[in-house]
Motif scaffolding. Structure first.
Motif, PDB file in Angstrom:
ATOM      1  N   ALA A   1       0.647  -1.251  -0.116  1.00 37.79           N
ATOM      2  CA  ALA A   1       0.003   0.072  -0.095  1.00 37.79           C
ATOM      3  C   ALA A   1       0.860   1.302   0.058  1.00 37.79           C
ATOM      4  O   ALA A   1       0.697   2.256  -0.836  1.00 37.79           O
ATOM      5  CB  ALA A   1      -1.001   0.062   1.223  1.00 37.79           C
ATOM      6  N   GLU A   2       1.980   1.139   0.760  1.00 39.70           N
ATOM      7  CA  GLU A   2       2.856   2.228   0.854  1.00 39.70           C
ATOM      8  C   GLU A   2       3.519   2.492  -0.575  1.00 39.70           C
ATOM      9  O   GLU A   2       3.694   3.720  -0.913  1.00 39.70           O
ATOM     10  CB  GLU A   2       3.983   2.013   2.026  1.00 39.70           C
ATOM     11  CG  GLU A   2       4.499   3.384   2.380  1.00 39.70           C
ATOM     12  CD  GLU A   2       3.810   4.477   2.732  1.00 39.70           C
ATOM     13  OE1 GLU A   2       2.745   4.236   3.553  1.00 39.70           O
ATOM     14  OE2 GLU A   2       4.129   5.674   2.459  1.00 39.70           O
TER      15      GLU A   2
ATOM     16  N   LEU B   1       2.047   2.094  -3.245  1.00 42.42           N
ATOM     17  CA  LEU B   1       1.132   2.497  -4.286  1.00 42.42           C
ATOM     18  C   LEU B   1       0.846   4.161  -3.965  1.00 42.42           C
ATOM     19  O   LEU B   1       0.541   4.972  -4.851  1.00 42.42           O
ATOM     20  CB  LEU B   1      -0.129   1.768  -4.052  1.00 42.42           C
ATOM     21  CG  LEU B   1      -0.143   0.543  -4.860  1.00 42.42           C
ATOM     22  CD1 LEU B   1      -1.631  -0.335  -4.472  1.00 42.42           C
ATOM     23  CD2 LEU B   1       0.058   0.574  -6.350  1.00 42.42           C
ATOM     24  N   ARG B   2       1.049   4.321  -2.753  1.00 44.85           N
ATOM     25  CA  ARG B   2       0.880   5.788  -2.221  1.00 44.85           C
ATOM     26  C   ARG B   2       2.068   6.594  -2.986  1.00 44.85           C
ATOM     27  O   ARG B   2       1.996   7.656  -3.313  1.00 44.85           O
ATOM     28  CB  ARG B   2       1.040   6.067  -0.698  1.00 44.85           C
ATOM     29  CG  ARG B   2      -0.455   5.334   0.033  1.00 44.85           C
ATOM     30  CD  ARG B   2      -0.241   5.702   1.629  1.00 44.85           C
ATOM     31  NE  ARG B   2      -1.241   4.956   2.213  1.00 44.85           N
ATOM     32  CZ  ARG B   2      -1.016   3.923   3.029  1.00 44.85           C
ATOM     33  NH1 ARG B   2       0.408   3.683   3.111  1.00 44.85           N
ATOM     34  NH2 ARG B   2      -1.786   3.435   3.600  1.00 44.85           N
ATOM     35  N   ARG B   3       3.347   5.999  -2.696  1.00 43.45           N
ATOM     36  CA  ARG B   3       4.569   6.514  -3.231  1.00 43.45           C
ATOM     37  C   ARG B   3       4.158   7.038  -4.765  1.00 43.45           C
ATOM     38  O   ARG B   3       4.956   7.629  -5.361  1.00 43.45           O
ATOM     39  CB  ARG B   3       5.584   5.858  -2.799  1.00 43.45           C
ATOM     40  CG  ARG B   3       6.165   5.748  -1.527  1.00 43.45           C
ATOM     41  CD  ARG B   3       6.505   7.371  -0.902  1.00 43.45           C
ATOM     42  NE  ARG B   3       6.728   7.190   0.430  1.00 43.45           N
ATOM     43  CZ  ARG B   3       7.166   8.202   1.198  1.00 43.45           C
ATOM     44  NH1 ARG B   3       7.902   9.060   0.582  1.00 43.45           N
ATOM     45  NH2 ARG B   3       7.303   8.238   2.461  1.00 43.45           N
TER      46      ARG B   3
ATOM     47  N   GLY C   1       1.636   7.627  -6.340  1.00 39.79           N
ATOM     48  CA  GLY C   1       0.682   8.762  -6.574  1.00 39.79           C
ATOM     49  C   GLY C   1      -0.779   8.155  -6.778  1.00 39.79           C
ATOM     50  O   GLY C   1      -1.579   8.720  -7.370  1.00 39.79           O
TER      51      GLY C   1
ATOM     52  N   ASP D   1      -4.197   6.835  -5.022  1.00 38.85           N
ATOM     53  CA  ASP D   1      -4.936   6.869  -3.797  1.00 38.85           C
ATOM     54  C   ASP D   1      -5.787   5.617  -3.488  1.00 38.85           C
ATOM     55  O   ASP D   1      -6.643   5.430  -4.138  1.00 38.85           O
ATOM     56  CB  ASP D   1      -5.813   8.034  -3.898  1.00 38.85           C
ATOM     57  CG  ASP D   1      -6.803   8.313  -2.693  1.00 38.85           C
ATOM     58  OD1 ASP D   1      -6.427   7.860  -1.712  1.00 38.85           O
ATOM     59  OD2 ASP D   1      -7.859   9.196  -2.623  1.00 38.85           O
TER      60      ASP D   1
ATOM     61  N   ASP E   1      -6.030   4.568  -0.111  1.00 38.93           N
ATOM     62  CA  ASP E   1      -6.497   4.379   1.227  1.00 38.93           C
ATOM     63  C   ASP E   1      -7.833   3.935   1.734  1.00 38.93           C
ATOM     64  O   ASP E   1      -8.070   3.339   2.607  1.00 38.93           O
ATOM     65  CB  ASP E   1      -5.986   5.618   2.160  1.00 38.93           C
ATOM     66  CG  ASP E   1      -4.607   6.027   2.470  1.00 38.93           C
ATOM     67  OD1 ASP E   1      -3.861   4.661   2.363  1.00 38.93           O
ATOM     68  OD2 ASP E   1      -4.171   7.060   2.751  1.00 38.93           O
TER      69      ASP E   1
ATOM     70  N   PRO F   1      -7.654   2.195   6.408  1.00 43.07           N
ATOM     71  CA  PRO F   1      -6.637   1.894   5.601  1.00 43.07           C
ATOM     72  C   PRO F   1      -5.495   1.326   6.107  1.00 43.07           C
ATOM     73  O   PRO F   1      -5.267   1.191   7.255  1.00 43.07           O
ATOM     74  CB  PRO F   1      -6.132   3.497   5.525  1.00 43.07           C
ATOM     75  CG  PRO F   1      -6.639   4.047   6.523  1.00 43.07           C
ATOM     76  CD  PRO F   1      -7.703   3.437   7.444  1.00 43.07           C
TER      77      PRO F   1
ATOM     78  N   ARG G   1       0.989   2.636   7.531  1.00 45.21           N
ATOM     79  CA  ARG G   1       1.738   3.318   6.793  1.00 45.21           C
ATOM     80  C   ARG G   1       3.440   2.856   7.083  1.00 45.21           C
ATOM     81  O   ARG G   1       3.628   2.237   8.398  1.00 45.21           O
ATOM     82  CB  ARG G   1       1.841   4.914   7.085  1.00 45.21           C
ATOM     83  CG  ARG G   1       0.589   5.578   6.710  1.00 45.21           C
ATOM     84  CD  ARG G   1       0.685   7.107   6.677  1.00 45.21           C
ATOM     85  NE  ARG G   1       1.225   7.404   5.612  1.00 45.21           N
ATOM     86  CZ  ARG G   1       0.458   7.790   4.352  1.00 45.21           C
ATOM     87  NH1 ARG G   1      -0.664   7.763   4.446  1.00 45.21           N
ATOM     88  NH2 ARG G   1       1.259   8.083   3.230  1.00 45.21           N
TER      89      ARG G   1
END
Length: 394
Positions: free
Chosen positions: A160-161, A163-165, A167, A169, A171, A390, A393
């Motif tokens: 998940a982290e 995918l956040r990095r 760009g 969304d 969560d 979510p 992190r």
């Protein structure tokens, strides 16, 4: 398939082949549905460890995919599969199975509801003739779209982290839900699904964006332990999760030659996927009769003494009477236990006197060992992060 002369070629490269070939240091390749896929990139232990402790990329392109669309798409799928497709909301995914008229399993897979009258069915085996025959009388179109989609599985606690990095969304994305996002000059669909029993996602785009997606994820995951994995590491993870594979844990009815090898959903512990009250579906009458009599077989998880994987072992009661067969097994690096999946005669599931006949290679000679086996609950491994929303992190 669009290319009906596919059989004249050697194994096909997937849209990610330029990257997987460069990363594969073992040159360990295998055939998956006519595509060339990696079994181990570099080190099996490190690849499995990354699934449980960091993040991994797995090339999903060879998985067979069908696009099912039209005014009767839902009615067709409700007739084809035992699960109630009407309960599947747009933007959701569910695990499903389908059977022949005699109630014998043909395959399992995941069904994505992409729009009100448009679905994607993903599975291990090709079933287009069966699907087209089953569609007779329905206003529906069934198309194989395997070579129109590039798919990756991103799994592990840091997925998940990453995918956040990258760009994206994700969560609010819950298990078995999907989202559609812009990527480069096209679109990317992300579903919170996977085959490892861990936190993870599957990413779906067009082949022309495959390499850009691979590079984008590898760059975003560089600090989070992201590495590609092959089928060998995935197989250990799926055994720990207690997931079945068509062709390994049961033989699909349409290719099964021996009548005593045919299995129903009830034999395989998949009765929870049958909605008996939704109306008729293919195989329902046969399954109702089997339910009344009780299944002959059960599909179970086993813990086996020692540390020698029992893959293919015959199971015995009291070390004498044949009781079943192990369909998949490994020494679990995560659990530090010898685990297995097995078909066992249903009346012996509660027996405390089960044994696995294992042959271990000892300096050029095989040693026969009878090791005690114990039926245990599945999954063997199911971390809380798998469903946490979510996700944590890092």
């Amino acid at each position: 398939m669009n290319d009906l002369r596919h059989y004249e070629t050697s194994l096909l490269p997937t849209p990610f082949h330029a990257r997987t070939e460069a990363a594969c240091k073992t040159h360990a390749w295998a055939n998956w549905g006519g595509y060339r896929t990696v079994t181990t990139f570099e080190d099996l232990a490190m690849e499995h460890s990354a699934i449980r402790n960091a993040a991994t990329l797995y090339d999903l392109c060879p998985m067979i995919k069908y696009r099912i669309e039209g005014p009767d798409a839902l009615a067709f799928l409700d007739r084809l599969t035992p699960r109630h497709v009407g309960k599947l909301r747009v933007g959701s995914v569910h695990y499903t199975i389908w059977c022949d008229d005699a109630g014998h399993l043909l395959d399992d897979g995941t069904l994505f509801r992409l729009a009100e009258n448009r679905f994607r069915l993903c599975c291990q085996e090709r079933h287009l003739p069966w699907l087209l025959d089953s569609a007779y009388g329905f206003d529906v179109t069934v198309t194989e779209e395997t070579d129109e989609i590039a798919a990756l599985s991103l799994q592990g606690p840091t997925s998940a982290e990453i995918l956040r990095r990258a760009g994206f969304d994700i969560d609010t994305l819950k298990p078995f839900r999907l989202t559609d996002l812009p990527f480069a000059q096209g679109r990317l669909m992300i579903s919170r699904t996977g085959f490892t029993g861990d936190l993870g996602y599957e990413l779906w785009t067009t082949p022309d964006l495959a390499l850009a997606l691979w590079d984008h994820l590898m760059q975003a995951g560089a600090l989070y332990g992201l590495r590609p994995i092959g089928s060998d590491a995935l197989n250990i993870a799926r055994l720990e999760a207690g997931f079945i594979i068509t062709g390994y844990d049961f033989i699909p009815a349409h290719v099964c030659l021996r009548e005593d090898r045919l299995r129903s959903p009830l034999d395989m512990g998949l009765g929870w996927l049958i909605d008996w009250d939704k109306g008729h579906f293919t195989g329902r009458n046969a399954l109702l009769k089997q339910r009344a009599k009780g299944p002959k077989w059960a599909f179970v998880g086993l813990e086996i003494e020692g540390n020698i994987p029992a893959d293919g072992a015959i199971l015995y009661r009291a070390q004498k009477h044949e009781a079943g067969v192990v369909t998949g097994a490994c020494w679990s690096p995560t659990l530090k236990r010898n685990i297995a999946l097995a078909q066992v005669q249903a009346d012996l599931v509660k027996s405390s006197d089960l044994w696995a006949e294992i042959y271990a290679l000892r300096e050029l000679h095989y040693a026969k060992m009878m090791m005690r086996a114990r039926v245990v609950d599945r999954p063997f491994y199911s971390p809380a992060r798998r469903t946490q929303t979510p996700p944590a992190r890092f």
